[in-house]
Design an enzyme around this catalytic site. Structure first.
Site, PDB file in Angstrom:
ATOM      1  N   LYS A 195      -9.214   2.342   1.595  1.00  0.00           N
ATOM      2  CA  LYS A 195      -8.152   1.971   0.379  1.00  0.00           C
ATOM      3  C   LYS A 195      -6.932   2.498   0.724  1.00  0.00           C
ATOM      4  O   LYS A 195      -6.891   3.814   0.612  1.00  0.00           O
ATOM      5  CB  LYS A 195      -8.943   2.116  -0.831  1.00  0.00           C
ATOM      6  CG  LYS A 195      -7.864   1.594  -1.962  1.00  0.00           C
ATOM      7  CD  LYS A 195      -8.639   1.939  -3.557  1.00  0.00           C
ATOM      8  CE  LYS A 195      -7.881   1.427  -4.569  1.00  0.00           C
ATOM      9  NZ  LYS A 195      -8.305   1.609  -5.600  1.00  0.00           N
ATOM     10  N   LYS A 248      -8.742  -2.514   1.973  1.00  0.00           N
ATOM     11  CA  LYS A 248      -7.911  -2.924   0.741  1.00  0.00           C
ATOM     12  C   LYS A 248      -6.333  -2.363   1.184  1.00  0.00           C
ATOM     13  O   LYS A 248      -6.463  -1.227   1.236  1.00  0.00           O
ATOM     14  CB  LYS A 248      -8.485  -2.586  -0.449  1.00  0.00           C
ATOM     15  CG  LYS A 248      -7.578  -2.749  -1.482  1.00  0.00           C
ATOM     16  CD  LYS A 248      -8.427  -2.510  -2.768  1.00  0.00           C
ATOM     17  CE  LYS A 248      -7.466  -2.730  -3.850  1.00  0.00           C
ATOM     18  NZ  LYS A 248      -7.891  -2.090  -4.979  1.00  0.00           N
TER      19      LYS A 248
HETATM   20  C1  PBG Z   1      -8.436   0.853  -9.130  1.00  0.00           C
HETATM   21  C2  PBG Z   1      -7.888  -0.225  -8.340  1.00  0.00           C
HETATM   22  C3  PBG Z   1      -6.957  -0.724  -8.031  1.00  0.00           C
HETATM   23  C4  PBG Z   1      -7.052  -2.227  -7.597  1.00  0.00           C
HETATM   24  C5  PBG Z   1      -8.433  -2.386  -7.331  1.00  0.00           C
HETATM   25  N1  PBG Z   1      -8.975  -1.251  -8.189  1.00  0.00           N
HETATM   26  C6  PBG Z   1      -5.437  -0.060  -8.189  1.00  0.00           C
HETATM   27  C7  PBG Z   1      -5.236   1.208  -7.646  1.00  0.00           C
HETATM   28  O1  PBG Z   1      -5.713   1.565  -6.919  1.00  0.00           O
HETATM   29  O2  PBG Z   1      -4.034   1.470  -7.955  1.00  0.00           O
HETATM   30  C8  PBG Z   1      -5.751  -2.939  -6.579  1.00  0.00           C
HETATM   31  C9  PBG Z   1      -6.333  -4.569  -6.659  1.00  0.00           C
HETATM   32  C10 PBG Z   1      -5.081  -5.252  -6.923  1.00  0.00           C
HETATM   33  O3  PBG Z   1      -3.982  -4.845  -6.664  1.00  0.00           O
HETATM   34  O4  PBG Z   1      -5.324  -6.536  -6.963  1.00  0.00           O
HETATM   35  N2  PBG Z   1      -8.283   2.003  -8.397  1.00  0.00           N
HETATM   36 ZN    ZN Z   2      -8.445   4.099  -9.716  1.00  0.00          ZN
END
Ligand code: PBG
Ligand code: ZN
Length: 326
Positions: A195, A248
């Site tokens: 991520k 992601k």
């Molecule tokens: C929480 C999380 C996020 C997303 C999914 N789970 C945001 C982040 O890490 O700031 C992003 C999903 C999206 O942008 O559609 N940690």
């Molecule tokens: Zn988070």
């Protein structure tokens, strides 16, 4: 004229032939639909930066899940907006928290839907970080303990898959151990393994109300320039017990999806995140792009790169598109 060349155009001659030789096609089983659940009743609150996406109260969520099920989409992933935020994000591991209530209600009312619980603290903490803090530092091991607690709580509520999205080190094994110790032997862990610290999450922070109050997520989410490191992250999560790994965002990280699938061969998920969705929606609204065509092309690209599963806000639209094709 010489015929010492191959006529590739033969296999593009008409749409029937093209359909016969197409290598990658989207199916409904590829899709996971993200949903945002909030306290209250009869609430369907639009997200201004994400057209057609809403925060929903549980009663509305149930109707939505019935529609998702009837469209043939196999799974939803749930994000909770708590009623109460504090330093440790305690509503996340409250057996009566928003996500636990939502899971129980869906389980009771919708039979054929896989419920994935996203597990992260940023929606639940008063400071908006994905972990507990010491000053401005996000503490790893203390946060991992909380992630184990949240996971057990959502498992007890009936979650079918647990999806830790926090990027703390060691959380997959901690979650696996607590599930095993409590007899939950059949709940897969879908880990957000690679991520990235991405600006493409912008619109999501409005949807989930989890923006950090200070600083950023760069001390735990991956640096956007790194590829080998993604392989190390994924390998570690698999070693710790992840059953499905995730990359992601998706579209800007197709090379990562490709490498992860090639080198590990595991069920691989990719998240077409909020910013990817909103860009397409905005351009379509301006009349600059054909929304349906771009939707299919962007998702086909993600699948072609190696994704077996795609989390996308377009899931319902894709299912409707596929029905239309028949
Ligand atoms: C929480 C999380 C996020 C997303 C999914 N789970 C945001 C982040 O890490 O700031 C992003 C999903 C999206 O942008 O559609 N940690
Ligand atoms: Zn988070």
């Amino acid at each position: 004229m010489t015929t010492e060349f191959r006529r590739f155009r033969k296999l593009r001659y008409n749409s029937k032939i093209r359909d016969m030789v197409r290598e990658t096609v989207l199916t409904k089983n590829d899709l996971i639909y993200p949903l945002f659940v909030t306290h209250g009743e009869n609430i369907k609150k639009p997200i201004s930066s994400m057209p057609a996406v809403f925060q929903m109260s549980i009663d509305v969520l149930i109707e939505e899940c019935k529609e998702v099920e009837s469209l043939g989409i196999p799974a939803v992933i749930l994000f909770g907006i708590p009623g109460h935020k504090d330093e440790t994000g305690s509503e996340a591991y409250d057996d009566n928290g928003i996500i636990q209530q939502a899971i129980r209600a869906i389980k009771k009312n919708v039979k054929n839907l896989v419920i994935i619980a996203d597990v992260c603290l940023c929606e639940y903490t008063s400071h908006g970080h994905c972990g507990v803090l010491d000053g401005e530092e996000i503490l790893n091991d203390e946060s991992v303990e909380i992630y184990a607690k949240i996971s057990l709580s959502v498992a007890k509520a009936g979650a079918d898959i647990i999806a830790p999205s926090d990027m703390m080190d060691g959380r997959v094994v901690a979650i696996k151990e607590i599930l095993e110790a409590n007899g939950f032997l059949n709940i897969p862990i879908m880990s957000y393994s690679a991520k990235y610290a991405s600006a493409y999450y912008g619109p999501f922070r409005e949807a989930a109300e989890g923006a950090p109050k200070f600083g950023d997520r760069k001390s735990h989410q991956m640096d956007i320039g790194n590829s080998n490191e993604a392989l190390r992250e994924v390998t570690e999560d698999v070693f710790e017990g992840a059953d499905i790994v995730m990359v992601k965002p998706a579209g800007p990280y197709l090379d990562i999806i490709y490498r992860v699938k090639q080198e590990l061969g595991l069920p691989t998920a990719a998240y077409q995140v909020s910013g990817e969705y909103s860009m397409i929606k905005a351009a379509a609204k301006m009349g600059w792009l054909d929304e349906e065509k771009i939707m299919i092309e962007s998702l086909t690209g993600i699948k072609r790169a190696g994704a077996d599963l795609i989390l996308t806000y377009f899931a319902k639209d894709v299912a409707k598109y596929l029905d239309k094709q028949k």
